[in-house]
Design a protein around this motif. Structure first.
Motif, PDB file in Angstrom:
ATOM      1  N   PRO A 279      29.919  25.637   8.309  1.00 23.07           N
ATOM      2  CA  PRO A 279      29.142  26.580   7.502  1.00 23.07           C
ATOM      3  C   PRO A 279      28.223  25.841   6.528  1.00 23.07           C
ATOM      4  CG  PRO A 279      31.481  27.158   7.520  1.00 23.07           C
ATOM      5  CD  PRO A 279      31.370  25.793   8.105  1.00 23.07           C
ATOM      6  N   LYS A 280      27.029  26.321   6.389  1.00 21.68           N
ATOM      7  CA  LYS A 280      26.027  25.662   5.535  1.00 21.68           C
ATOM      8  C   LYS A 280      26.535  25.463   4.117  1.00 21.68           C
ATOM      9  CE  LYS A 280      21.188  26.106   4.094  1.00 21.68           C
ATOM     10  NZ  LYS A 280      19.949  26.944   4.215  1.00 21.68           N
ATOM     11  N   ALA A 281      27.144  26.491   3.549  1.00 22.41           N
ATOM     12  CA  ALA A 281      27.634  26.404   2.173  1.00 22.41           C
ATOM     13  C   ALA A 281      28.721  25.343   2.029  1.00 22.41           C
ATOM     14  CB  ALA A 281      28.162  27.763   1.716  1.00 22.41           C
ATOM     15  N   GLU A 282      29.575  25.240   3.034  1.00 26.92           N
ATOM     16  CA  GLU A 282      30.659  24.258   2.991  1.00 26.92           C
ATOM     17  C   GLU A 282      30.117  22.838   3.097  1.00 26.92           C
ATOM     18  OE1 GLU A 282      34.675  23.122   2.658  1.00 26.92           O
ATOM     19  OE2 GLU A 282      33.654  25.016   2.286  1.00 26.92           O
ATOM     20  N   MET A 283      29.144  22.639   3.961  1.00 28.76           N
ATOM     21  CA  MET A 283      28.546  21.311   4.111  1.00 28.76           C
ATOM     22  C   MET A 283      27.866  20.877   2.808  1.00 28.76           C
ATOM     23  SD  MET A 283      29.276  20.380   7.238  1.00 28.76           S
ATOM     24  CE  MET A 283      30.828  21.148   6.804  1.00 28.76           C
ATOM     25  N   ILE A 288      27.848  16.837   2.703  1.00 26.13           N
ATOM     26  CA  ILE A 288      27.766  16.314   4.062  1.00 26.13           C
ATOM     27  C   ILE A 288      26.459  16.787   4.691  1.00 26.13           C
ATOM     28  CG2 ILE A 288      28.796  16.393   6.375  1.00 26.13           C
ATOM     29  CD1 ILE A 288      31.512  16.771   5.060  1.00 26.13           C
ATOM     30  N   SER A 289      25.749  15.873   5.280  1.00 31.31           N
ATOM     31  CA  SER A 289      24.482  16.208   5.917  1.00 31.31           C
ATOM     32  C   SER A 289      24.727  17.141   7.095  1.00 31.31           C
ATOM     33  CB  SER A 289      23.785  14.932   6.396  1.00 31.31           C
ATOM     34  OG  SER A 289      22.578  15.250   7.062  1.00 31.31           O
ATOM     35  N   LYS A 422      37.998  12.979   4.127  1.00 25.80           N
ATOM     36  CA  LYS A 422      38.281  12.234   5.351  1.00 25.80           C
ATOM     37  C   LYS A 422      39.772  12.102   5.629  1.00 25.80           C
ATOM     38  CE  LYS A 422      36.972   7.977   7.761  1.00 25.80           C
ATOM     39  NZ  LYS A 422      36.192   6.715   7.669  1.00 25.80           N
ATOM     40  N   TYR A 423      40.554  11.780   4.614  1.00 21.07           N
ATOM     41  CA  TYR A 423      41.968  11.491   4.826  1.00 21.07           C
ATOM     42  C   TYR A 423      42.909  12.543   4.230  1.00 21.07           C
ATOM     43  CZ  TYR A 423      40.236   6.851   6.082  1.00 21.07           C
ATOM     44  OH  TYR A 423      39.577   5.814   6.676  1.00 21.07           O
TER      45      TYR A 423
END
Length: 569
Positions: A279-283, A288-289, A422-423
């Motif tokens: 989702p755009k909002a989440e990115m 995150i690109s 990431k982790y």
């Protein structure tokens, strides 16, 4: 990339005449790299009577976020979600039951969507039957629904103890009849079929991967966690993946044709979001690109049940450690004995509570446990102690009755961990029992389960309600009490689906009806995450069906596009 990937490989290039014929259609340079975050499967996990669902080294151990309407008295106010982290995935950790769900489930996925006709139940039967090797003659007689000759053996355990017969008789007193649940019936007493061969758990690893592990065009790397899918942002084509065998040390793997993502409903979200698909909002929130704006993670669903409903058996003798040791020896020597069974888990009942559809609403699933205490019938036992498995499943003096909500209406979402995308563990906002209809159905099913205690068979065998400590619901009565118990002792079945659901467009779905990710060339998702909603059963059989269907899609697309690395849409 994970467990089901090698099932697809086997369907493409496995053993057997029909597999070999399709394999000859593939180009000679077709190579398959399988990346598995877990380790090799051990023979210890193959003993049917040994529960693997709590063996943490082979599990992804996630927890839901706290809310005000479910899991309230679970540790931390959240529910555990446990899926397989081992070669074979959740087929190593699940209950092995073979339940497909009902016709109305599949027909209802996309009944008005163009292109969804291939996912109607009538068109999916051949894929269920393709990998099926049914070992029970009475079931196999119905050749419309069942078949022989596939890689996965399904059959009942031969060892049936006294209490299995007791509960079967009690269910029959309540008006249910014994019938094959996989023939689209709304109610049934089910002496379950399991994925077993020679009284040994048959995982997808044992059934599909091991027979072809020797092939030169298959490479398997275990302990390899995929961290990102590498995508050309201009062409929107997949180039490969990044994975880690050692934390912090990424390695590339390049794809000539396609990448098949099969990391499950939770881990798929992690990989896709880190790759810029979501989702755009989440990115934007995670900095995150973004590569493609898709609703990844926004349709999380899991089947749900509740603890607190248990029956005490009156005439079970203490279990000696020497007897258990001898039973282990017997299984390893001859694949027989008590460990070649699942105890009371072998029987369950599917019940239709409402008449809106010709399908069951709940499964009354039974699970045995042995409480090591001479004072069990005098002192209250906590719900957690009643559920915590101490011995193999064949030994039990307590029967937990789990009314499983087969078709939950409540849904949530999965997002990345803000502090450590990431982790860190993904954030699961499950929203169990948020919809009033779900809690009502669960409590209605408890009323049905309690009727077992009024049957002649249960009274004859002196089976009674177990004196569990139900705080903070102990002072409530009747329906109010069970409503409270369900909200406090909610239990996730760990059958998550929906986070990468298939559909017609990129606004409401993540993959199309050929399981290709919208807007990305060369990337498919093939696991339970593509299911828009649950089917009325487990997700084991439907996921294998999806993999069988995906293998045919791959062959068709690859043969039609021999001149291209990817299928151009």
């Amino acid at each position: 990339m994970c467990g089901i990937t090698f099932e697809i490989y086997h369907a493409l290039c496995g053993e057997g005449k029909h597999r070999e014929e399709t394999c000859t259609n593939l180009r000679s340079d077709s190579m398959v790299l399988l990346l598995e975050a877990g380790d090799e499967e051990s023979i210890d996990y193959d003993i049917p009577g040994v529960p693997t669902k709590d063996y943490r080294p082979i599990l992804w151990n996630y927890r839901t976020e706290r809310n005000n309407f479910s899991c309230l008295s679970r540790p931390g106010g959240s529910c555990e979600v446990k899926t397989g982290k081992v070669l074979g995935g959740s087929s190593v950790t699940n209950d092995m039951k073979y339940t497909r769900g009902s016709k109305v489930d599949y027909d209802g996925w996309h009944k008005d969507a163009l292109g969804s006709v291939d996912w109607k139940f009538g068109n999916l039967l051949e894929y269920f039957k393709a990998s099926e090797d049914n070992g029970d003659y009475d079931v196999l007689m119905n050749s419309f629904y069942h078949s022989r000759g596939g890689e996965m053996r399904f059959q009942r355990f031969k060892h049936v103890d006294k209490y299995i017969e007791t509960f079967a008789t009690a269910f029959a007193e309540m008006g249910l009849r014994t019938v094959d649940i996989n023939t689209n019936v709304p109610e049934a007493i089910v002496l379950n079929q399991f994925a077993i061969f020679n009284n040994t758990r048959l995982s997808t690893n044992n059934a599909f991967l091991k027979p072809v592990r020797h092939r030169k065009n298959l490479v398997v790397i275990t302990g390899a966690t995929v961290t990102k899918i590498v995508i050309d942002k201009h062409e929107k084509t997949v180039e490969g993946v990044m994975y880690e065998v050692e934390k912090g040390k990424e390695r590339p793997a390049y794809a000539k044709r396609e990448i098949i993502l099969a990391a499950g409903a939770v881990n798929n979200v992690r990989v896709l979001h880190l790759s810029g698909i979501g989702p755009k909002a989440e990115m934007k929130r995670l900095n995150i690109s973004m590569v493609v704006n898709l609703p990844v993670g926004l349709n999380y669903r899991d089947q749900v049940t509740t603890g607190g409903l248990a029956f005490a058996l009156s005439d079970v003798a203490p279990i000696a450690d020497s007897d258990i040791i001898n039973d282990f020896k017997k299984w390893f020597q001859s694949r027989n004995g008590n460990l070649a069974s699942r105890g009371i888990n072998q029987i369950s009942a599917f019940v239709q509570l409402y008449e809106s559809e010709n399908a069951p609403d709940v499964e009354l699933s039974l699970e045995g446990n042995f409480i090591r205490s001479d004072k069990f019938l005098l002192n209250n036992v906590s719900v957690h102690a009643a559920e915590e498995t101490q011995l193999p499943m064949a030994y039990y003096n307590l029967v937990n009755v789990y009314p499983i909500l087969l078709k939950p209406k409540s849904k949530g979402k999965v997002t990345l961990n803000r502090r450590n995308p990431k982790y860190g563990r993904p954030i699961i906002q499950a929203n169990f029992l948020k919809e009033t209809e779900d809690i009502d159905t669960l409590v209605d099913s408890i009323d049905i389960a309690l009727q077992l205690l009024d049957t002649k068979e249960m009274k004859k065998n002196e089976i009674k309600f177990a004196p569990l400590d139900l705080f903070p619901c102990d002072r409530l009565k009747n329906r109010d009490q069970w409503n409270c118990i369900a909200r406090h002792y909610t239990k996730a079945v760990s059958n998550p689906v929906g986070t990468c659901q298939m559909g017609e467009n990129s606004t409401t779905s993540v993959v199309d009806f050929n399981l290709r990710v919208h807007g990305v060339e060369g990337l498919r998702i093939v696991d339970a995450s593509v299911m828009p909603t649950h089917v009325r059963g487990g997700i084991f059989a439907p996921t294998m069906m999806i993999a069988e269907k995906a293998s045919k899609m791959l062959l068709k697309d690859w043969n039609e596009n021999k001149g291209h690395s990817f299928n151009r849409r």
